[in-house]
Design a protein around this motif. Structure first.
Motif, PDB file in Angstrom:
ATOM      1  N   ILE A 126       0.834  -1.211   0.000  1.00  0.00           N
ATOM      2  CA  ILE A 126       0.000   0.000   0.000  1.00  0.00           C
ATOM      3  C   ILE A 126       0.869   1.261   0.000  1.00  0.00           C
ATOM      4  N   ASN A 127       2.033   1.196   0.627  1.00  0.00           N
ATOM      5  CA  ASN A 127       2.935   2.352   0.577  1.00  0.00           C
ATOM      6  C   ASN A 127       3.446   2.594  -0.830  1.00  0.00           C
ATOM      7  N   GLU A 128       3.831   1.537  -1.482  1.00  0.00           N
ATOM      8  CA  GLU A 128       4.310   1.616  -2.864  1.00  0.00           C
ATOM      9  C   GLU A 128       3.213   2.202  -3.780  1.00  0.00           C
ATOM     10  N   ILE A 129       1.997   1.717  -3.588  1.00  0.00           N
ATOM     11  CA  ILE A 129       0.887   2.128  -4.454  1.00  0.00           C
ATOM     12  C   ILE A 129       0.503   3.585  -4.185  1.00  0.00           C
ATOM     13  N   HIS A 130       0.561   3.989  -2.928  1.00  0.00           N
ATOM     14  CA  HIS A 130       0.222   5.371  -2.597  1.00  0.00           C
ATOM     15  C   HIS A 130       1.211   6.322  -3.277  1.00  0.00           C
ATOM     16  N   LEU A 131       2.462   5.969  -3.196  1.00  0.00           N
ATOM     17  CA  LEU A 131       3.526   6.767  -3.821  1.00  0.00           C
ATOM     18  C   LEU A 131       3.303   6.859  -5.332  1.00  0.00           C
ATOM     19  N   ARG A 132       2.965   5.756  -5.897  1.00  0.00           N
ATOM     20  CA  ARG A 132       2.800   5.638  -7.331  1.00  0.00           C
ATOM     21  C   ARG A 132       1.651   6.495  -7.873  1.00  0.00           C
ATOM     22  N   HIS A 133       0.562   6.616  -7.101  1.00  0.00           N
ATOM     23  CA  HIS A 133      -0.620   7.306  -7.618  1.00  0.00           C
ATOM     24  C   HIS A 133      -0.855   8.668  -7.006  1.00  0.00           C
TER      25      HIS A 133
ATOM     26  N   VAL B 184     -11.092   7.593  -9.375  1.00  0.00           N
ATOM     27  CA  VAL B 184     -10.023   7.182 -10.307  1.00  0.00           C
ATOM     28  C   VAL B 184      -8.904   6.489  -9.536  1.00  0.00           C
ATOM     29  N   ARG B 185      -8.391   7.178  -8.499  1.00  0.00           N
ATOM     30  CA  ARG B 185      -7.284   6.557  -7.766  1.00  0.00           C
ATOM     31  C   ARG B 185      -7.769   5.351  -6.953  1.00  0.00           C
ATOM     32  N   GLY B 186      -9.050   5.364  -6.594  1.00  0.00           N
ATOM     33  CA  GLY B 186      -9.613   4.223  -5.869  1.00  0.00           C
ATOM     34  C   GLY B 186      -9.482   2.947  -6.679  1.00  0.00           C
ATOM     35  N   GLN B 187      -9.905   3.043  -7.942  1.00  0.00           N
ATOM     36  CA  GLN B 187      -9.819   1.859  -8.806  1.00  0.00           C
ATOM     37  C   GLN B 187      -8.382   1.457  -9.075  1.00  0.00           C
ATOM     38  N   ARG B 188      -7.561   2.465  -9.384  1.00  0.00           N
ATOM     39  CA  ARG B 188      -6.179   2.135  -9.767  1.00  0.00           C
ATOM     40  C   ARG B 188      -5.442   1.503  -8.596  1.00  0.00           C
ATOM     41  N   ALA B 189      -5.612   2.120  -7.417  1.00  0.00           N
ATOM     42  CA  ALA B 189      -4.885   1.618  -6.245  1.00  0.00           C
ATOM     43  C   ALA B 189      -5.324   0.192  -5.936  1.00  0.00           C
ATOM     44  N   CYS B 190      -6.616  -0.038  -6.050  1.00  0.00           N
ATOM     45  CA  CYS B 190      -7.133  -1.357  -5.713  1.00  0.00           C
ATOM     46  C   CYS B 190      -6.687  -2.387  -6.749  1.00  0.00           C
ATOM     47  N   GLU B 191      -6.692  -1.971  -7.986  1.00  0.00           N
ATOM     48  CA  GLU B 191      -6.226  -2.880  -9.042  1.00  0.00           C
ATOM     49  C   GLU B 191      -4.757  -3.243  -8.809  1.00  0.00           C
ATOM     50  N   ASP B 192      -3.959  -2.241  -8.475  1.00  0.00           N
ATOM     51  CA  ASP B 192      -2.537  -2.519  -8.236  1.00  0.00           C
ATOM     52  C   ASP B 192      -2.336  -3.447  -7.046  1.00  0.00           C
ATOM     53  N   LEU B 193      -3.138  -3.228  -6.014  1.00  0.00           N
ATOM     54  CA  LEU B 193      -3.012  -4.086  -4.835  1.00  0.00           C
ATOM     55  C   LEU B 193      -3.373  -5.531  -5.196  1.00  0.00           C
ATOM     56  N   ALA B 194      -4.433  -5.674  -5.994  1.00  0.00           N
ATOM     57  CA  ALA B 194      -4.848  -7.018  -6.407  1.00  0.00           C
ATOM     58  C   ALA B 194      -3.751  -7.679  -7.239  1.00  0.00           C
ATOM     59  N   THR B 195      -3.063  -6.866  -8.041  1.00  0.00           N
ATOM     60  CA  THR B 195      -1.981  -7.414  -8.871  1.00  0.00           C
ATOM     61  C   THR B 195      -0.797  -7.825  -7.995  1.00  0.00           C
ATOM     62  N   LEU B 196      -0.372  -6.892  -7.141  1.00  0.00           N
ATOM     63  CA  LEU B 196       0.815  -7.169  -6.325  1.00  0.00           C
ATOM     64  C   LEU B 196       0.616  -8.352  -5.388  1.00  0.00           C
TER      65      LEU B 196
END
Ligand code: GLN
Length: 339
Positions: A35-42, A313-325
């Motif tokens: 989640i830290n990585e994803i927050h930084l990313r988006h 927008v960031r809700g979907q992206r962050a969640c998608e990334d978390l599901a991927t990681l």
């Protein structure tokens, strides 16, 4: 444990994550790192617009961005603006659907609200052509019909029933944002039209103004991202609130709630979502986004700028990334167990 179970499946989705390696170790360390990585990313992604059709929602701070995860054993992982409150809006729908399923039973609820995904936006003034039912309980028509079925002798009884549900989910007294409630009530003619259309077809028997008040109140319940993740964790935990240990939903109703979230949670983009990400999710125009990983965790993201479907927008992206990681897709681990 076979390490390939935790690795993202190779393919288009995770190509952008090449180079990101989560620490080895237990699942919990990986969640926090992810989640830290994803927050930084988006965090510098400012795509999307604030909603204006409910005027009060346009006052949100577009910079706010929070990600929270609550696991089924009750641990919380947070990053970003986690104290910021936002209103649930349509994220309330699956929770109220579960309540009404438990109180009235599946057959009764099915008579009034269908279970088919719709290719239409959430506020479409459309009923099923054959049955005159709203298509499903995630779109406004279905959610209004569900709100009209909350039992109680007076509007106050019904509101108390609703608030008691949220008190169980949050394990504290829920807050209703009165500014948002009034703002939506005074501009809610589209939802009023939907309610009158349903009454025309005898699909809504309760008093329309009272029903809409109740619906606008459930939409105006105000939470933080950690609170929303806790609510999602109850859906991930077999209907049992992981902190209090209290059963909020029966298993049977929970199964229906998660199924409808999977097929209808993101309205007309539900198919794309489940194809790409593969976990039940729900969005709301208040900027909240919630996803459920059955048996494992509830996920919440708050970021108020929305795409054209009314989803953060960031809700979907962050969640998608978390599901991927974390390889969360419900069909992501389908390798043969026996050959
Ligand atoms: N209260 C909002 C409405 O009725 C909820 C919509 C949403 O969150 N998608 O329009």
């Amino acid at each position: 444990m076979n390490p390939s179970h935790n690795a993202p499946i190779p393919g288009e989705l995770d190509s952008s994550f090449r180079g990101v390696s989560l620490p080895d170790g237990d699942a919990e360390v990986r969640i926090l790192a992810a989640i830290n990585e994803i927050h930084l990313r988006h965090r510098n992604n400012h795509e999307g617009e604030l909603p204006t059709y409910i005027p009060e929602l346009a006052n949100a701070d577009p910079h706010d961005f929070a990600i929270s995860v609550v696991t089924t054993n009750g641990h919380t992982y947070n990053v970003g603006s986690i104290d910021r409150r936002f209103t649930l809006q349509s994220i309330a729908n699956p929770f109220v659907y579960g309540l009404v399923l438990d109180l009235l039973g599946r057959e009764r609820v099915l008579q009034s609200v269908g279970v088919e995904p719709t290719g239409n936006p959430f506020s479409a003034i459309v009923l099923d052509r054959k049955t005159n039912r709203p298509m499903n309980p995630m779109v406004n028509a279905g959610a209004i019909a569900i709100a009209s079925m909350i039992p109680g002798a007076t509007p106050t009884d019904r509101l108390n029933r609703l608030l008691a549900l949220f008190a169980c989910l949050l394990d504290e007294k829920p807050i209703v944002n009165m500014q948002v409630f009034i703002s939506e009530k005074s501009t809610g003619d589209r939802n009023r039209s939907i309610a009158y259309l349903m009454r025309n077809f005898k699909m809504l028997e309760a008093n329309i103004d009272e029903t809409l008040d109740l619906y606008f109140q459930q939409c105006s319940v105000s939470v933080t991202a950690p609170q929303l993740a806790l609510m999602a964790a109850t859906l991930a935990n077999g209907g049992v609130q992981p902190r209090s240990g209290r059963e909020v939903y029966s298993r049977r109703s929970l199964r229906d709630v998660l199924t409808i979230m999977l097929t209808c949670g993101l309205y007309e983009s539900s198919g794309t979502w489940v194809h790409r990400v593969g976990i039940p999710a729900k969005s709301g125009v208040g900027g909240g986004f919630m996803a459920v990983v059955p048996g494992r965790m509830g996920i919440a993201v708050y970021s108020p700028k929305l795409d054209q479907h009314g989803t953060s927008v960031r809700g979907q992206r962050a969640c998608e990334d978390l599901a991927t990681l974390l390889n969360l897709h419900v069909f992501g681990n389908t390798e043969a167990r026996q050959r």
